[in-house]
Design a protein around this motif. Structure first.
Motif, PDB file in Angstrom:
ATOM      1  N   LYS A 122      -1.761   4.950  -3.984  1.00 47.34           N
ATOM      2  CA  LYS A 122      -2.580   4.289  -3.404  1.00 47.34           C
ATOM      3  C   LYS A 122      -4.148   4.396  -3.619  1.00 47.34           C
ATOM      4  N   SER A 123      -4.653   5.578  -3.554  1.00 52.74           N
ATOM      5  CA  SER A 123      -6.030   5.720  -3.734  1.00 52.74           C
ATOM      6  C   SER A 123      -6.571   5.190  -4.999  1.00 52.74           C
ATOM      7  N   LYS A 155      -6.524   1.558  -5.089  1.00 51.32           N
ATOM      8  CA  LYS A 155      -7.658   0.978  -4.236  1.00 51.32           C
ATOM      9  C   LYS A 155      -8.869   1.110  -4.959  1.00 51.32           C
ATOM     10  N   LEU A 200      -8.957  -1.778  -7.505  1.00 52.91           N
ATOM     11  CA  LEU A 200      -9.133  -3.349  -6.768  1.00 52.91           C
ATOM     12  C   LEU A 200     -10.181  -4.017  -7.216  1.00 52.91           C
ATOM     13  N   ALA A 214      -3.937  -6.637  -3.431  1.00 52.48           N
ATOM     14  CA  ALA A 214      -3.970  -5.983  -2.180  1.00 52.48           C
ATOM     15  C   ALA A 214      -2.376  -5.985  -1.676  1.00 52.48           C
ATOM     16  N   ILE A 259      -0.897  -2.784  -2.876  1.00 52.38           N
ATOM     17  CA  ILE A 259      -1.227  -1.717  -1.872  1.00 52.38           C
ATOM     18  C   ILE A 259      -0.501  -1.548  -1.035  1.00 52.38           C
TER      19      ILE A 259
END
Length: 625
Positions: free
Chosen positions: A597-598, A601, A604, A613, A616
């Motif tokens: 997830k990090s 992001k 992104l 988005a 995620i």
């Protein structure tokens, strides 16, 4: 008196209208005297709309209050229940006292799968009496499977091709890696459907390249005579910290709207009984309306349907007669078996009879893939489509539904038919694939696109291709123009990732081969040492061509740290990483969803439609376990 009767009649009609106008979702459990009954049929009487109970005997169906539900199962008495004010109807079916005929067991097997047992019996009926006290027909050695004996995941009725994960290979013993490009993204939307429904994702439903290629990346546009540009980037591998990652990206040329060739489209629509669910034929019709709205006067559309048989329900019609086309779609209803082979032959025949030279000739097949009449096996369909692609007609496959979805057949058809494949899980996906990305989905700029890469053994100890397991080719297939490969659409991007083990790096997932006597020596390694990490070759044909054209590019040995890599590199790496987790890869050290997830992001960007988005949010759900 007449006025009173008239008023009473009108009141009765009003009550009936109001009653039947209240649509609701009815749920419940169908059982017998031994417990929940999987596979029972629940049908709205007088319609072709129906569902089957799941392994817990549960069902869910949409109908109007006042309509009648018919519950049935082989060897049991049907039950009819009128829908009242309650949204829950539980039913217990009883065995029939009718005379059945003799049952001959043709085959019986007990199959081990995922440490769970499935029992199967196949029978044909000829002349035996079953009395009213019978609990069914006893078959020696066979017991009714209990709930603990069967697979309870959602993939028990859905077919996926078994994939074997690519392993690390040595550039000294396997110097060439060859594969066909893949622009499909059906796997990603199918995975999204599972996760959004709170269900476990079947391992073989995960095709990592289709996850990565669902998203668009910022690659340089082609500037020469070739229809696509070549891009590469070299950085760290996020899931195995000692390894590196190479990203190869293609950017297809964008055809301006005014330059698009005229289209000759044939909609081939499955209207069999299996298509009656709301997320099948009703969604299918709405999806094709999105496509119809993109058409121009010079385009034409025909509609072929198939169920028990195939038929032409709309002859070729100009794209500006949208209401005529939409009216034909609205009149379609589901019912009958599935003569898929017959439908495909009629659709191609229609497309060939209306062929537009230098135009966009394409069959758009919309189905759940459940072919069960005529040519139905994957091999039969493969041979049929391979023969039909010689006509110059391309193929787009649109998949719908769940429960009995046949992903394996849909992928076979798209792969072999000069085509592409999308899974439509909702109207938003239809708007994306058939609306916003209409040109990329429907207009090919190159076909039979193949990639062959040679890694420098002086710099690379081992490599492995991430995904593309069912797109790999033999090295000799690269220059063989008879070998089919993937198509690239207008404005499409294609991304491939290679995990690299650099020389002098330890890797627990790769065992080095012994030094070869003739092909590899320290001296030859020294001669090969250079600044080139790898050489990439591409071959493609023009959409109407028969001879391939070759392009060559190199990847320099200039790695950047992951923190300094491009946003697109970070994001596509995160998508691949999540796919590896979903497949429970044995070649991944770090399986942290938080880290995935990090990284996503960090990468992104360029997300005007919100798809990145959304990804995620899927990772946040952590539903792969």
């Amino acid at each position: 008196m007449k006025n009173v009767k008239a008023f009473s009649s009108a009141l009765a009609m009003l009550i009936c209208f109001l009653t039947f106008g209240q649509q609701k979702t009815v749920t419940g459990v169908v059982s017998d005297d031994q417990g929940p009954l999987p596979g029972a049929n629940v049908v709205v009487k007088g319609t072709t709309r129906g569902v089957q109970t799941d392994m817990d005997g549960k069902y869910s169906i949409t109908a109007n209050q006042g309509q009648t539900l018919v519950f049935s199962f082989i060897g049991m008495n049907d039950q009819e229940i009128v829908i009242g004010s309650s949204n829950v109807i539980n039913v217990k079916l009883v065995y029939s006292s009718r005379t059945l005929n003799e049952v001959v067991v043709l085959g019986y097997d007990r199959v081990e799968r995922k440490s769970k047992k499935i029992s199967a019996a196949y029978a044909s009926v000829t002349s035996l009496k079953v009395n009213s006290n019978s609990k069914g027909i006893a078959i020696k050695g066979y017991k009714k499977p209990s709930k603990k004996d069967v697979i309870t995941t959602n993939d028990d009725h859905e077919d996926y091709e078994t994939l074997i994960e690519n392993v690390f290979e040595s550039p000294t013993t396997s110097p060439l890696s060859t594969f066909s490009i893949d622009v499909d993204n059906a796997s990603y939307t199918n995975i999204r459907r599972f996760i959004n429904n709170g269900q476990k994702v079947p391992k073989d439903a995960v095709r990592i390249e289709e996850m990565v290629n669902f998203f668009k990346y910022e690659y340089s546009k082609p500037t020469d005579k070739h229809p696509f540009s070549i891009n590469s980037e070299y950085s760290d591998c996020p899931w195995n910290s000692n390894n590196k990652l190479v990203r190869i990206g293609l950017q297809g040329k964008n055809i301006e709207n005014e330059s698009l060739p005229a289209s000759n489209l044939v909609f081939l629509i499955d209207v069999s009984g299996s298509m009656s669910d709301e997320n099948k034929l009703p969604l299918l019709k709405q999806s094709l309306k999105v496509l119809v709205n993109q058409l121009r006067k010079e385009d034409k559309v025909a509609i072929v349907v198939y169920a028990g048989a195939a038929g032409l329900v709309l002859p070729p019609t100009s794209g500006d007669k949208k209401m005529t086309i939409i009216d034909a779609l609205d009149k379609l209803n589901a019912g009958g078996s599935t003569a898929g082979g017959e439908g495909i032959m009629l659709a191609y025949k229609t497309a060939e009879e209306n062929f537009i030279k230098d135009g966009n000739n394409r069959v758009v097949l919309a189905t759940d893939g459940d072919f069960n009449v005529g040519a139905s096996s994957d091999n039969d369909m493969e041979r049929l489509i391979e023969e039909k692609r010689k006509s110059g007609v391309f193929l787009t496959c649109l998949g719908y539904g769940m429960g009995n979805y046949k992903d394996s057949k849909m992928e076979v058809l798209a792969n072999k038919g000069n085509g592409n494949y999308a899974y439509i899980d909702n109207i938003q996906e239809a708007n994306r694939f058939l609306g916003k990305e209409f040109k990329g989905s429907m207009f090919a700029i190159a076909k039979d696109v193949k990639i062959q890469i040679e890694f420098n053994p002086s710099l690379v100890k081992a490599y492995r291709l991430i995904g593309y397991e069912n797109r790999k080719l033999r090295p000799e297939d690269f220059k063989n123009d008879a070998i089919d490969a993937g198509e690239l659409g207008s404005g499409h991007t294609v991304t491939a990732l290679y995990e690299i083990v650099p020389v002098n790096t330890k890797c627990e997932f790769f065992e080095e081969v012994e030094e070869l006597k003739y092909t590899v020596t320290d001296e030859s390694k020294a001669k090969n040492a250079s600044s080139e990490l790898a050489t990439i070759k591409f071959r493609y044909k023009k959409p109407d061509g028969t001879k391939s054209i070759e392009m060559v590019s190199t990847i320099t040995n200039s790695k950047v740290d992951l923190k300094n890599a491009s946003n697109d590199f970070k994001f596509c790496s995160a998508v691949a990483w999540f796919g590896l987790n979903l497949r429970d890869s044995k070649l991944v050290k770090n399986k942290s969803l938080t880290d995935i997830k990090s990284l996503a992001k960090e990468g992104l960007s360029n997300d005007t439609e919100g798809y990145k988005a959304e990804f995620i949010r899927l990772v946040e759900s952590g539903n792969q376990s």
